[in-house]
Scaffold this motif. Structure first.
Motif, short mmCIF file in Angstrom:
data_model
loop_
_atom_site.label_atom_id
_atom_site.label_comp_id
_atom_site.label_asym_id
_atom_site.label_seq_id
_atom_site.Cartn_x
_atom_site.Cartn_y
_atom_site.Cartn_z
N THR B 90 0.80 -1.24 0.00
CA THR B 90 0.00 0.00 0.00
C THR B 90 0.82 1.28 0.00
OG1 THR B 90 -0.08 0.27 2.41
CG2 THR B 90 -1.73 -1.20 1.41
N ARG B 94 -4.02 5.46 0.70
CA ARG B 94 -5.35 5.01 0.26
C ARG B 94 -5.35 4.70 -1.24
NH1 ARG B 94 -8.25 3.50 4.40
NH2 ARG B 94 -8.12 4.99 6.11
N GLU B 97 -4.54 1.17 -1.55
CA GLU B 97 -5.09 0.37 -0.45
C GLU B 97 -5.34 -1.09 -0.85
OE1 GLU B 97 -8.44 2.21 1.38
OE2 GLU B 97 -8.46 0.78 3.06
#
Lengths: 99, 489
Positions: B90, B94, B97
């Protein structure tokens, strides 16, 4: 030459758009003085006499290496497409490009 | 009694070779410690099943007399910036993610080929941008010596895992201090190798002229051992150097008698915590007592290093991060208003505040009208900083400095002031700008119990001298053997 004036909020939004970022009003409002403070610190570099000094792009300078121009296996299609947000056939799907 | 996961990597490796312990037991001990210290937030992902399978295979090889080498069966963990085939990677963001790496980074491949057990992926500042691990999109990691304090960053999770015993060692990356500073703040050892010494193939890029991969370990011997495994030329990385550098494990115990250690006067100025200063001065006295020659040197452009670093690093980052566009991998947010809007919405949703700040700064300093004033000038000052180090290394074999001007600070203390956070990198960024190697090792504790780090800097390809000097100091003190209270059995 002298360091330019720090950007105002409208300019921060314009620069962000160049980087394909959209900032909320709150983000732009917070970022504008932060960038001004950072750029004020960076203005220190004006004190340094760099006349005749060459630029350093990489600290340990090696020439770009060349290899023989032969084909070799790369990432296979399924693994290359496995993370695609949208797949169309054997390719990546993208939203409409022309209006 | 010491828990199995509190042994050093070297001690575990010897015990595995003698059949005194099994990799499976060491792996279970790390997994149990990771569960006990879950609140520290070191791990973003634990691959217990995969680790158990690799450990069982290592035990089979060992019993058959076919041990692959010193890392066979040793449980390690990786900063979540290294691509690991089949596991989520990751980068603390985000925007990645749900990204599952399609192949292994070269360093991950080398560890696996050496038989190492990969426990999981460690927390980090998003895209390695930060000095506190507070910019991780999935929550901060916490300092095991005091969980109200930061572990440092960006390889914060790596330092936390090693210090608290949930991995025998970890790999991190260092762009401006991201291995050395968290190592210092958590009381462990961290090495940023020479630019080009370790392959970056399969390592997510932040600033390509500065990024380098290195070990975070419990002591200097472990560091030398891990470096030997990951270092060396990789044809898949065009910046990987075809240089055969001296082995860091041979001659490790040779001491520092006659070695010239330079003390840069500009690193001992106002702003440095008095306890850090005292600890580093004591370490210098220890070196003098061991027969090293101490000489004063000057790095006159030190005060320009942070400005130079943040211009170059953000410019390169703004370019590298252009690839996160919601097309080939990662997050996509598409409100249905065409491709340009998809880019804008994807990046607005996927990136956190520090990453956005650096992308905007980097884009600004590269944009028309500003390039010469900022980026071009920073690259020229970078040349002067390199020359400073070259002149210092004409007088001294290595330099001795603090790693961080202060011990670990409180969570949240510097979040509101990005510039203050940046200024704390003053002693570490020069090393990356000059492309040279740097080692951080524990040199004491502040009165409030927080670890203090000593930094050794050397000329390009001098890792063997750095680890030899680090080991000489380590033999004199027990700082590296102290473990945080949470890790006590």
């Amino acid at each position: 030459m002298t360091t330019p004036k720090p950007p105002v909020q409208a300019e921060v939004l314009r620069i962000a758009a160049l980087a394909r970022l959209v900032l909320s009003d709150a983000e732009a409002e917070a970022m504008t003085p932060e960038l001004a403070e950072i750029l004020a610190h960076v203005a220190k570099l004006e004190e340094v006499d760099v006349t005749g000094v060459e630029a350093t792009a990489h600290a340990v300078g090696f020439a770009t290496p060349l290899r023989d121009d032969v084909s070799r296996p790369g990432l296979d299609l399924e693994r290359a497409l496995a993370n695609a947000p949208e797949r169309i056939g054997d390719g990546f799907g993208v939203p409409k490009i022309l209006e | 009694m010491t828990a199995l996961c509190d042994l050093s990597l070297t001690a575990l490796s010897r015990a595995l070779a003698r059949g005194e312990h099994e990799s499976s037991a060491a792996t279970e001990a790390c997994l149990a410690r990771a569960a006990d210290t879950k609140g520290l937030g070191a791990y973003l992902l634990i691959d217990a099943e995969g680790a158990r399978r690799q450990a069982a295979a290592a035990d089979l090889r060992c019993r058959a007399g076919q041990r692959l080498g010193p890392l066979d069966g040793v449980p390690l963990a990786l900063k979540d910036i290294f691509l690991t085939a089949g596991l989520k990677t990751t980068c603390g963001s985000r925007i990645l993610e749900d990204f599952v790496a399609p192949y292994d980074a070269t360093v991950v491949r080398r560890l696996k080929d050496a038989g190492a057990v990969v426990l999981g992926k460690l927390s980090m500042d998003e895209f390695a941008m930060g000095s506190s691990n507070e910019h991780c999109a999935f929550g901060p990691a916490k300092n095991p010596w005091d969980p109200t304090r930061v572990p440092g960053g960006s390889s914060g999770g790596s330092a936390v895992a090693v210090a608290s015993g949930s991995a025998f060692a970890a790999l991190g990356t260092d762009t401006g201090g991201s291995i050395r500073q968290p190592a210092a703040l958590c009381g462990v050892v961290g090495l940023k190798p020479t630019y080009g010494r370790v392959s970056r193939y399969g390592v997510i890029a932040f600033a390509s002229s500065l990024d380098q991969v290195g070990p975070i370990t419990k002591d200097v011997s472990d560091c030398a051992l891990l470096l030997e495994t990951i270092a060396g030329h990789d044809p898949k990385d065009s910046t990987s150097a075809p240089v055969l550098a001296a082995s860091a494990t041979e001659g490790l115990e040779a001491g520092v008698k006659g070695l010239k250690l330079g003390v840069p006067k500009e690193y001992f100025v106002a702003g440095i915590d008095p306890e850090v200063r005292t600890a580093v001065e004591r370490a210098i006295a220890t070196y003098a007592g061991l027969g090293a020659d101490i000489v004063e040197v000057s790095l006159p452009h030190t005060e320009y290093a942070i400005a130079t670093y943040y211009l170059i690093a953000t410019a390169e980052a703004s370019s590298n991060l252009a690839r996160y566009d919601g097309v080939r991998f990662g997050l996509r947010r598409d409100p249905g208003r065409g491709v340009r809007d998809m880019y804008l919405q994807t990046r607005a949703r996927g990136f956190g505040p520090e990453v956005k700040r650096r992308i905007v700064l980097g884009t600004y300093v590269l944009s028309a009208g500003y390039y010469e004033a900022y980026y071009d000038r920073a690259q020229k000052v970078r040349t002067l900083i390199r020359r400073d180090f070259a002149a210092a290394f004409a007088k001294a074999d290595l330099l001795v400095t603090p790693t961080s001007p202060t011990p670990a600070f409180r969570l949240g203390a510097r979040l509101a002031d990005p510039l203050q956070m940046y200024l704390a990198d003053i002693f570490t960024v020069g090393c990356n700008l000059a492309g040279i190697p740097g080692l951080s090792l524990p040199c004491g504790f502040a009165n409030d119990g927080m670890p203090i780090g000593l930094q050794l800097l050397g000329p390009a390809w001098s890792e063997a001298t750095l680890t030899r000097a680090g080991r000489a100091y380590e033999r004199e003190h027990d700082w590296s053997r102290r473990r945080p209270p949470l890790a006590r059995p």
